[in-house]
Design a protein around this motif. Structure first.
Motif, PDB file in Angstrom:
ATOM      1  N   VAL A 190       0.838  -1.211   0.000  1.00  7.14           N
ATOM      2  CA  VAL A 190       0.000   0.000   0.000  1.00  7.14           C
ATOM      3  C   VAL A 190       0.870   1.257   0.000  1.00  7.14           C
ATOM      4  O   VAL A 190       0.574   2.237  -0.698  1.00  7.14           O
ATOM      5  CB  VAL A 190      -0.949  -0.017   1.217  1.00  7.14           C
ATOM      6  N   SER A 191       1.962   1.235   0.776  1.00 10.17           N
ATOM      7  CA  SER A 191       2.872   2.386   0.785  1.00 10.17           C
ATOM      8  C   SER A 191       3.475   2.620  -0.590  1.00 10.17           C
ATOM      9  O   SER A 191       3.577   3.761  -1.052  1.00 10.17           O
ATOM     10  CB  SER A 191       3.987   2.164   1.813  1.00 10.17           C
ATOM     11  N   ALA A 192       3.856   1.514  -1.258  1.00 13.55           N
ATOM     12  CA  ALA A 192       4.424   1.644  -2.592  1.00 13.55           C
ATOM     13  C   ALA A 192       3.407   2.205  -3.575  1.00 13.55           C
ATOM     14  O   ALA A 192       3.748   3.030  -4.442  1.00 13.55           O
ATOM     15  CB  ALA A 192       4.943   0.291  -3.073  1.00 13.55           C
ATOM     16  N   ILE A 193       2.151   1.769  -3.442  1.00 10.61           N
ATOM     17  CA  ILE A 193       1.102   2.291  -4.333  1.00 10.61           C
ATOM     18  C   ILE A 193       0.905   3.785  -4.104  1.00 10.61           C
ATOM     19  O   ILE A 193       0.788   4.581  -5.050  1.00 10.61           O
ATOM     20  CB  ILE A 193      -0.207   1.519  -4.133  1.00 10.61           C
ATOM     21  N   GLY A 194       0.862   4.190  -2.825  1.00  8.82           N
ATOM     22  CA  GLY A 194       0.733   5.616  -2.526  1.00  8.82           C
ATOM     23  C   GLY A 194       1.903   6.420  -3.063  1.00  8.82           C
ATOM     24  O   GLY A 194       1.725   7.507  -3.632  1.00  8.82           O
ATOM     25  N   MET A 195       3.124   5.883  -2.903  1.00  4.25           N
ATOM     26  CA  MET A 195       4.304   6.550  -3.451  1.00  4.25           C
ATOM     27  C   MET A 195       4.227   6.633  -4.969  1.00  4.25           C
ATOM     28  O   MET A 195       4.644   7.632  -5.575  1.00  4.25           O
ATOM     29  CB  MET A 195       5.567   5.811  -3.016  1.00  4.25           C
TER      30      MET A 195
END
Length: 472
Positions: free
Chosen positions: A439-444
């Motif tokens: 999820v963090s990677a998607i947000g980034m």
């Protein structure tokens, strides 16, 4: 007197023109397999790429030589190839671009606005009576209205404005008429010189870019990758431990990122700001609402090299209120070389500080006085460009900076991919840590898309401005 175009102004259009030509050829090659639906769009892209790229390449490789001596002018430019004796020249005029062309509201108003924005002081040649140049005389001399031809804009050549004026006046004598607008004075106060000067500023920016690149590599290899690896190992051992390590890693990455960004950007922020002394205030910026720092309120200090992180060998004037970290406001020396600012600039600031009622300000003034005794002697203030004048090198440099911005976006994509790989490594073994990383990677990635689009838009705008100048 030899007038030439800067090599950088020719290299950038040449590179981008070749890229456009290569892209057009690639699209043309792919037309053999394309469906009829996209045939016309592809053909239009090919035509645009060939026309724009060809024009950029032609503009980069076309000969540009103007030699002036006591006998006359030897001109070899796209619109004129001729050797002229001074007896064949009635006048050479350095004048502003026409202030009126197409009136606002006409069909050509947007294009005219672009052309006028790109125009700067230009050199006009008026032939003597009975002398034919073999080219249309499309301009009029602002001196007496005689027909003239425009040779080039001053911003297109590698010649400083004041030196160009002096040299041409010496060689052309009474035939030379400098009629361009004088530099626009500041709103109020005494302007400080641009520091470092143009050559040292470019070197300093390259130095800062290299340092930023090294810091990014260090941040990636020594902070991000080890912390992600530690998170993966801890998660594979115990998910709760992995979650704790992940939270701690996010905090550490955030802190280190903030420190690194401040370290790399704080010095650069001072490079492009104009400064002036207005009464007892140091004004940062050229606008009427520019920030002001009082030099007589006991908050100004002089910081030695090494006292402020990220400023290399520079002495720095800083605002330092009690219980607050110092805020740099003015470079007193070059961070790369330690070369001191011009003596007159240091004296101007010192003159205000020494009359302050606060001992802290007077102490800073004494330090500036000591630095001024070691500083280089004053030189003439660099001429500021006329309003609306945009030299060719400005557009070439903007295109180069925009290209580097796109390159940074590509590099930052590697950070997003790294976090995504770390999440995928443990996503099947955990219920929290792996999905959290994904999820963090998607947000980034979403943030990266916005940043990448912005960088591409800046690149296209810089390219269009350069093309507009070529096609004006």
């Amino acid at each position: 007197m030899k007038v030439r175009r800067p090599y950088f102004d020719r290299l950038v259009p040449l590179v981008f023109g070749m890229l456009l030509l290569a892209g057009a050829v690639g699209i043309a090659y792919g037309l053999m397999d394309i469906a009829w639906v996209g045939l016309f769009l592809s053909a239009a892209a090919v035509a645009l790429g060939l026309a724009t790229g060809g024009r950029l390449v032609r503009d980069a490789v076309v000969p540009f030589r103007v030699d002036v001596d006591s006998h006359g002018l030897s001109v070899r430019i796209p619109k004129l190839n001729r050797h002229l004796l001074w007896d064949e020249v009635a006048a050479v005029v350095l004048a502003d671009a026409p202030a009126t062309a197409d009136a606002p509201g006409t069909a050509d108003a947007p294009a005219t606005a672009v052309r006028r924005m790109l125009r700067g002081p230009r050199l006009l040649l008026v032939p003597a009576a009975g002398v034919s140049l073999g080219v249309p005389l499309t301009e009029k001399s602002p001196v007496d209205g005689q027909a003239a031809v425009e040779l080039f804009e001053l911003g297109e050549v590698a010649y400083k404005e004041d030196q160009f004026t002096r040299d041409l006046a010496l060689l052309a004598g009474e035939r030379f008429h400098p009629l361009f607008r004088p530099p626009i004075p500041p709103i109020s106060g005494v302007p400080l010189r641009h520091f470092p000067d143009q050559t040292d500023r470019a070197r300093l920016k390259r130095w800062l870019d290299r340092r930023r690149a090294l810091l990014f590599v260090g941040w990636y290899l020594l902070v991000l990758v080890p912390l992600l690896s530690l998170t993966i190992v801890a998660t594979q051992h115990n998910e709760l431990l992995g979650g704790i390590v992940l939270v701690v890693s996010l905090v550490v990455v955030g802190i280190v990122t903030t420190v690194v960004r401040h370290f790399t950007e704080s010095c650069r922020d001072l490079l492009d700001d104009e400064a002036r002394i207005d009464g007892t205030d140091l004004v940062i910026g050229a606008g009427p609402e520019s920030p002001r720092i009082s030099l007589v309120s006991g908050i100004v200090t002089v910081r030695q090299p090494g006292q402020l992180k990220g400023f290399g060998e520079a002495w720095v004037l800083a605002r330092s209120a009690d219980e607050e970290p110092p805020v740099p406001v003015l470079l007193l020396a070059d961070p790369r070389t330690g070369l001191l600012r011009d003596r007159d600039d240091l004296r101007a600031v010192e003159a205000v500080l020494r009359d302050s009622a606060d001992e802290r300000d007077r102490a800073a003034g004494r330090q500036l006085d000591e630095l001024a005794s070691q500083a280089p002697t004053s030189v003439a203030l660099p001429a500021r460009p006329s309003e609306g004048a945009q030299p060719a090198r400005v557009h070439a440099t903007a295109l180069w900076q925009a290209s580097k911005g796109v390159g940074r976006a590509v590099v930052l994509l590697g950070v997003v991919v790294t976090v995504m790989i770390a999440g995928g490594w443990v996503v099947e073994e955990t219920t929290v840590v792996g999905p959290a990383l994904i999820v963090s990677a998607i947000g980034m990635f979403v943030v990266w898309i916005v940043y990448a689009v912005y960088r591409v838009v800046v690149l296209l705008r810089a390219l269009l401005m350069l093309v507009a100048r070529v096609f004006r």
